[in-house]
Every structure is written in structure tokens, then in C-alpha cells.
Write a protein that holds these residues in place. Structure first.
Motif, PDB file in Angstrom:
ATOM      1  N   ARG A 200       0.862  -1.208   0.000  1.00 52.40           N
ATOM      2  CA  ARG A 200       0.000   0.000   0.000  1.00 52.40           C
ATOM      3  C   ARG A 200       0.883   1.236   0.000  1.00 52.40           C
ATOM      4  N   VAL A 201       0.450   2.233  -0.775  1.00 53.51           N
ATOM      5  CA  VAL A 201       1.080   3.559  -0.727  1.00 53.51           C
ATOM      6  C   VAL A 201      -0.040   4.552  -0.419  1.00 53.51           C
ATOM      7  N   THR A 202       0.059   5.211   0.728  1.00 56.93           N
ATOM      8  CA  THR A 202      -0.991   6.141   1.149  1.00 56.93           C
ATOM      9  C   THR A 202      -0.420   7.551   1.276  1.00 56.93           C
ATOM     10  N   THR A 203      -1.103   8.532   0.677  1.00 54.21           N
ATOM     11  CA  THR A 203      -0.679   9.925   0.840  1.00 54.21           C
ATOM     12  C   THR A 203      -1.409  10.526   2.047  1.00 54.21           C
ATOM     13  N   TRP A 204      -0.702  11.441   2.757  1.00 56.11           N
ATOM     14  CA  TRP A 204      -1.282  11.969   4.003  1.00 56.11           C
ATOM     15  C   TRP A 204      -2.164  13.190   3.697  1.00 56.11           C
ATOM     16  N   GLY A 205      -3.302  12.902   3.042  1.00 51.31           N
ATOM     17  CA  GLY A 205      -4.246  13.950   2.675  1.00 51.31           C
ATOM     18  C   GLY A 205      -4.559  13.868   1.193  1.00 51.31           C
ATOM     19  N   VAL A 206      -5.619  14.567   0.786  1.00 53.51           N
ATOM     20  CA  VAL A 206      -6.041  14.519  -0.621  1.00 53.51           C
ATOM     21  C   VAL A 206      -5.435  15.716  -1.376  1.00 53.51           C
ATOM     22  N   GLY A 207      -5.887  16.923  -1.043  1.00 52.97           N
ATOM     23  CA  GLY A 207      -5.405  18.117  -1.750  1.00 52.97           C
ATOM     24  C   GLY A 207      -4.459  18.927  -0.869  1.00 52.97           C
ATOM     25  N   ASP A 208      -3.632  19.761  -1.512  1.00 57.03           N
ATOM     26  CA  ASP A 208      -2.625  20.540  -0.775  1.00 57.03           C
ATOM     27  C   ASP A 208      -3.203  21.348   0.398  1.00 57.03           C
ATOM     28  N   ALA A 209      -4.428  21.853   0.226  1.00 54.16           N
ATOM     29  CA  ALA A 209      -4.996  22.670   1.307  1.00 54.16           C
ATOM     30  C   ALA A 209      -5.288  21.837   2.546  1.00 54.16           C
ATOM     31  N   ASP A 210      -5.453  20.517   2.361  1.00 52.10           N
ATOM     32  CA  ASP A 210      -5.768  19.650   3.509  1.00 52.10           C
ATOM     33  C   ASP A 210      -4.538  19.330   4.341  1.00 52.10           C
ATOM     34  N   SER A 211      -3.348  19.538   3.785  1.00 49.68           N
ATOM     35  CA  SER A 211      -2.150  18.971   4.409  1.00 49.68           C
ATOM     36  C   SER A 211      -1.805  19.593   5.759  1.00 49.68           C
ATOM     37  N   TRP A 212      -1.444  18.711   6.689  1.00 52.26           N
ATOM     38  CA  TRP A 212      -0.991  19.162   8.014  1.00 52.26           C
ATOM     39  C   TRP A 212       0.272  20.005   7.889  1.00 52.26           C
ATOM     40  N   LEU A 213       1.024  19.849   6.767  1.00 57.90           N
ATOM     41  CA  LEU A 213       2.302  20.559   6.616  1.00 57.90           C
ATOM     42  C   LEU A 213       2.118  22.069   6.448  1.00 57.90           C
ATOM     43  N   ASN A 214       0.877  22.512   6.176  1.00 52.42           N
ATOM     44  CA  ASN A 214       0.633  23.964   6.143  1.00 52.42           C
ATOM     45  C   ASN A 214       0.767  24.567   7.550  1.00 52.42           C
ATOM     46  N   ASN A 215       0.667  23.702   8.545  1.00 53.91           N
ATOM     47  CA  ASN A 215       0.713  24.204   9.929  1.00 53.91           C
ATOM     48  C   ASN A 215       1.721  23.510  10.823  1.00 53.91           C
ATOM     49  N   TRP A 216       2.511  22.628  10.247  1.00 60.24           N
ATOM     50  CA  TRP A 216       3.518  21.919  11.038  1.00 60.24           C
ATOM     51  C   TRP A 216       4.802  21.838  10.245  1.00 60.24           C
ATOM     52  N   PRO A 217       5.967  22.026  10.803  1.00 59.76           N
ATOM     53  CA  PRO A 217       6.234  22.403  12.200  1.00 59.76           C
ATOM     54  C   PRO A 217       6.152  23.914  12.441  1.00 59.76           C
ATOM     55  N   ILE A 218       5.734  24.657  11.393  1.00 60.70           N
ATOM     56  CA  ILE A 218       5.587  26.107  11.533  1.00 60.70           C
ATOM     57  C   ILE A 218       4.156  26.448  11.135  1.00 60.70           C
ATOM     58  N   PRO A 219       3.404  27.089  12.004  1.00 64.11           N
ATOM     59  CA  PRO A 219       2.014  27.382  11.640  1.00 64.11           C
ATOM     60  C   PRO A 219       1.906  28.456  10.554  1.00 64.11           C
ATOM     61  N   GLY A 220       0.859  28.352   9.735  1.00 65.81           N
ATOM     62  CA  GLY A 220       0.520  29.423   8.796  1.00 65.81           C
ATOM     63  C   GLY A 220       1.331  29.474   7.523  1.00 65.81           C
ATOM     64  N   ARG A 221       1.879  28.333   7.075  1.00 70.42           N
ATOM     65  CA  ARG A 221       2.600  28.366   5.804  1.00 70.42           C
ATOM     66  C   ARG A 221       1.741  27.803   4.658  1.00 70.42           C
ATOM     67  N   THR A 222       2.234  27.919   3.453  1.00 70.22           N
ATOM     68  CA  THR A 222       1.524  27.383   2.289  1.00 70.22           C
ATOM     69  C   THR A 222       2.433  26.354   1.637  1.00 70.22           C
ATOM     70  N   ASP A 223       2.079  25.082   1.806  1.00 68.70           N
ATOM     71  CA  ASP A 223       2.899  24.008   1.262  1.00 68.70           C
ATOM     72  C   ASP A 223       2.147  23.306   0.116  1.00 68.70           C
TER      73      ASP A 223
ATOM     74  N   PRO B 137       2.410  19.618  -0.843  1.00 66.06           N
ATOM     75  CA  PRO B 137       3.058  18.301  -0.716  1.00 66.06           C
ATOM     76  C   PRO B 137       2.307  17.107  -1.302  1.00 66.06           C
ATOM     77  N   LEU B 138       1.110  17.315  -1.867  1.00 60.66           N
ATOM     78  CA  LEU B 138       0.264  16.159  -2.192  1.00 60.66           C
ATOM     79  C   LEU B 138       0.037  15.997  -3.701  1.00 60.66           C
ATOM     80  N   LEU B 139      -0.768  15.038  -4.076  1.00 60.98           N
ATOM     81  CA  LEU B 139      -0.982  14.730  -5.499  1.00 60.98           C
ATOM     82  C   LEU B 139      -2.019  15.623  -6.170  1.00 60.98           C
ATOM     83  N   PHE B 140      -2.871  16.278  -5.348  1.00 57.58           N
ATOM     84  CA  PHE B 140      -3.918  17.155  -5.902  1.00 57.58           C
ATOM     85  C   PHE B 140      -3.700  18.567  -5.357  1.00 57.58           C
ATOM     86  N   ASP B 141      -3.994  19.570  -6.178  1.00 53.52           N
ATOM     87  CA  ASP B 141      -3.730  20.953  -5.749  1.00 53.52           C
ATOM     88  C   ASP B 141      -4.861  21.471  -4.848  1.00 53.52           C
ATOM     89  N   ARG B 142      -4.811  22.758  -4.557  1.00 56.85           N
ATOM     90  CA  ARG B 142      -5.788  23.341  -3.620  1.00 56.85           C
ATOM     91  C   ARG B 142      -7.218  23.302  -4.133  1.00 56.85           C
TER      92      ARG B 142
END
Ligand code: XIL
Length: 367
Positions: A322-345, A347-352
Motif C-alpha cells: 500500500r502507498v498512502t498519501t497523508w491527505g487529498v489536496g494541498d490545502a488539507d495537508s498538516w504541513l501547512n501548519n507543522w512544524p511552523i504554523p501558517g505556511r503554504t505548502d 506536498p500532495l498529489l492534488f492541488d488546492r
């Protein structure tokens, strides 16, 4: 006459057109491995129709991003809250998806009461073991025969191969892992059981996880797969070190799953912070450079590295289930708020807007 010709031509061509479904990630990967995504509550409750159609078209497996963690499932001792988790499992069953449960035993996102007594003092080994047993047994039994596989223990080992000094380890010792796997197996002998961790390409962690797998197997404790979270970056880890870990886990006798894949495009505050959710750094503008979009050149670096990882997964599709991505679209990603809150990342296969990124076509084209 013209009409007859048109009808005849259409009737010859139509069946062929009708049977040609557009290719999606899950259709092209069906003989390789499951392709999964993490779902947040918006998605579990199907509040966004676009997200919902992307999930159902492209993914064959799901994992809950948060709602099955112990702080949500058992906020007070003995008081379970199953509404969201029930909804998640129903969604997976309705759409015939491979359902993963995440996660039974973890030092993070555990309710406040879990490690202490009513006076705030750390509980004894016996009390903690019985709390873990009760949590695992209640949760796994509830979804027996419905959840296909569980992340039984999450993140117990550090990069240098030492044990994380969490309350679990300090109070119980290494054997908390044995007990967790034994109780999960007792509650559902058919669900797969996994050990899951980040920075799995690091040599120290790799070796210790191999030792853990061997230890469980030598003691007849079932473990089916090792989950490599794969929160990766543009410059870390190297594909070759990642590959060594896939091979080492396979050689230890388990399947491998890529469980939380995302690839940040942002500069890091510090080298290699892993994915410890308690890490946080202060916001700095220069660490958030792509608020208005990613320059084409950077974007193509991201795509090409993402595809390199995918090539690696395909190369090892005998081991990787299995290969699982951690979220669907970029806006869903935890990386927008971790490890620094309020960024725009990104990281995923679908855009915002839940539009597929170019690498999806490339993956589809490869297979
Ligand atoms: C993250 C979620 O994505 C966030 O929404 C939450 O605030 C913190 O946890 N490793 C794991 C996941 O195993 O459960 C974490 O998920 C990310 C790191």
C-alpha cells in the motif's frame, strides 16, 4: 440513407467508446499496490463533493487523519466517542475501500488522563497496561471484520535506534509493544497489524525496527507489515537509503507500506526534524516563500523527485502492499501548519482545488 449510415456507424463505435473508462491512479495501480489517502472530517462526512469524487475515483484505501486517535476515541476513561470513526468505517465499506485504523498506541494525541491518576501522578505499570488493553480491545473489537489493518504502535523508536523515552516506555518498558500486538491480534485475528514510524530511512531506526520485527516473530507475536510514514523533503532522505529500509524490512519477513506520504516543497527550519508532532518553530517569512504559487522550475524539481519515489515503490511492488498519501489536496495537508504554523505548502498529489498535478498523468503513463 445518410441517417442510416450515421446510425450504423454510431452503433459500431459506441460500445467501444463506452467500455473505455478514463484511467485513474487506482485503476492503473490495481495489480501493484493499494493507493490510499488520509481523510479528515470534512471528507468523512462528504461535505466537499469535489474532494469526494477525487477520493472515489483515484484511491483504493483510506486512513483517518485524526478521528481514530485515542484522544478522540476515549476522551475520558471508559467514555468512548465513536460517531466519527463509525462514519469513517461506513464510508470505506460503502465504497469498497481497504480500511486502515490509525492508531492504537502512540505517545502523541493521547488523552490527558491516560498516563496519570486522579491526583496527576504517573500511573503504575499495571494500571497503564490495563488501560492500553482496554482501549485496544474495545476499539478493535468494535470494528472486527470491518477494519482491514491497524497501526498498532506508532513512533516508538528514535533515529539513532534508541527507544523513545515516552511514558509508555518509561512506565512499562519495551514490552508495551508486545502486549499491544498480542491484544490487537486477540480482538481481531483477521485484521493486519502494523508498526508505523517516520524517518525510517535512517540507519539507526531501520536496524532497530528490524530487531523489533524479529523479536515479535521469534516470540510468535503477529506483525504483518512495517509502515514507513514517508514525510519526505526535496533533499531528504536519499532514495538509496529509503530503498535499503524497504529491503531490510522485507528481509525481516514483513510487508512494507508507505503510510503517510507527502513531500514538502518548503525550506526547513532545521535539518531533518522528522515528523514529531510536538516540534514547532516560529513563523519566519523566508520560510514561507510560495504563498502565491510555486515557480515552474521548483515545481518540476518536486514532480521529478516525487516520481523517483514512485519508481522506487513500483520497483518494490512485490514487497509494498500500500502507498498512502497523508491527505487529498494541498490545502488539507498538516504541513501547512507543522512544524511552523501558517505556511503554504504543496506536498500532495492534488492541488488546492483538487485538480490532479502533472505527476498523476506521469504515474498513469508509467504503468
Ligand atoms: C497529524 C495530523 O495530520 C494533524 O492533523 C494532527 O494535528 C497531528 O497529527 N505522524 C502520524 C500522524 O502518525 O498521525 C500525524 O498526523 C502526522 C505524523
Amino acid at each position: 440513407m445518410k441517417q442510416i449510415i450515421i446510425i450504423l456507424t454510431a452503433s459500431i463505435l459506441l460500445p467501444a467508446c463506452k467500455s473505455k473508462q478514463p484511467e485513474t491512479l487506482k485503476s492503473v495501480l490495481q495489480d501493484k499496490f493499494l493507493i490510499g489517502t488520509a481523510l479528515n472530517l470534512e471528507q468523512i462526512y462528504q461535505r466537499d463533493t469535489l474532494a469526494n469524487s477525487v477520493i472515489l475515483e483515484h484511491f483504493s484505501s483510506i486512513v483517518p487523519e485524526n478521528c481514530m486517535k485515542s484522544m478522540f476515541l476515549q476522551p475520558k476513561e471508559g467514555e468512548f466517542f465513536f460517531d466519527d470513526a463509525d462514519k469513517y468505517v461506513e464510508y470505506g465499506e460503502k465504497h469498497n475501500l481497504w480500511i486502515v485504523g490509525h492508531c492504537l498506541v502512540w505517545h502523541s494525541q493521547t488523552p490527558d488522563w491516560f498516563f496519570v491518576d486522579s491526583t496527576g501522578k504517573e500511573v503504575t505499570r499495571q494500571v497503564l497496561l490495563s488501560r492500553i488493553k482496554n482501549h485496544i480491545t474495545t476499539v478493535v473489537s468494535r470494528y472486527k471484520g470491518r477494519v482491514n489493518g491497524w497501526d498498532v504502535v506508532n513512533e516508538a523508536i528514535l533515529e539513532d535506534g534508541s527507544w523513545r523515552q515516552s511514558p509508555l516506555y518509561r512506565i512499562i518498558g519495551e514490552s508495551f509493544i508486545d502486549s499491544a500486538f498480542v491484544w490487537a491480534n486477540r480482538a481481531d485475528t483477521n485484521a493486519e497489524l502494523y508498526y508505523n514510524d517516520y524517518n525510517m530511512a535512517d540507519c539507526g531506526k531501520r536496524n532497530e525496527v528490524v530487531k523489533l520485527v524479529k523479536h515479535l516473530k521469534d516470540n510468535n507475536i503477529r506483525i504483518d507489515a512495517v509502515g514507513m510514514q514517508a514525510h519526505v523533503h526535496l533533499d531528504y532522505p536519499s532514495i538509496s537509503e529509503f530503498e535499503k529500509s524497504i529491503e531490510a524490512f522485507a528481509a525481516a519477513g514483513v510487508k512494507v507500506m508507505i503510510t503517510e506520504l507527502d513531500m514538502s516543497i518548503l525550506p526547513r527550519a532545521k535539518y531533518n526534524v522528522g515528523a514529531d508532532i510536538s516540534t514547532d518553530f516560529e513563523y519566519q517569512k523566508e520560510l514561507n516563500p510560495y504563498v502565491d504559487g510555486v515557480p515552474a522550475e521548483k515545481d518540476s524539481i518536486w514532480t521529478s523527485r516525487f516520481l523517483d519515489f514512485f519508481d522506487l515503490f513500483l520497483k518494490h511492488s512485490n514487497t509494498i502492499t500500500r502507498v498512502t498519501t497523508w491527505g487529498v489536496g494541498d490545502a488539507d495537508s498538516w504541513l501547512n501548519n507543522w512544524p511552523i504554523p501558517g505556511r503554504t505548502d504543496y506536498p500532495l498529489l492534488f492541488d488546492r482545488n483538487y485538480m490532479p498535478k502533472p505527476c498523476i498523468d506521469s504515474i498513469i503513463g508509467k504503468i
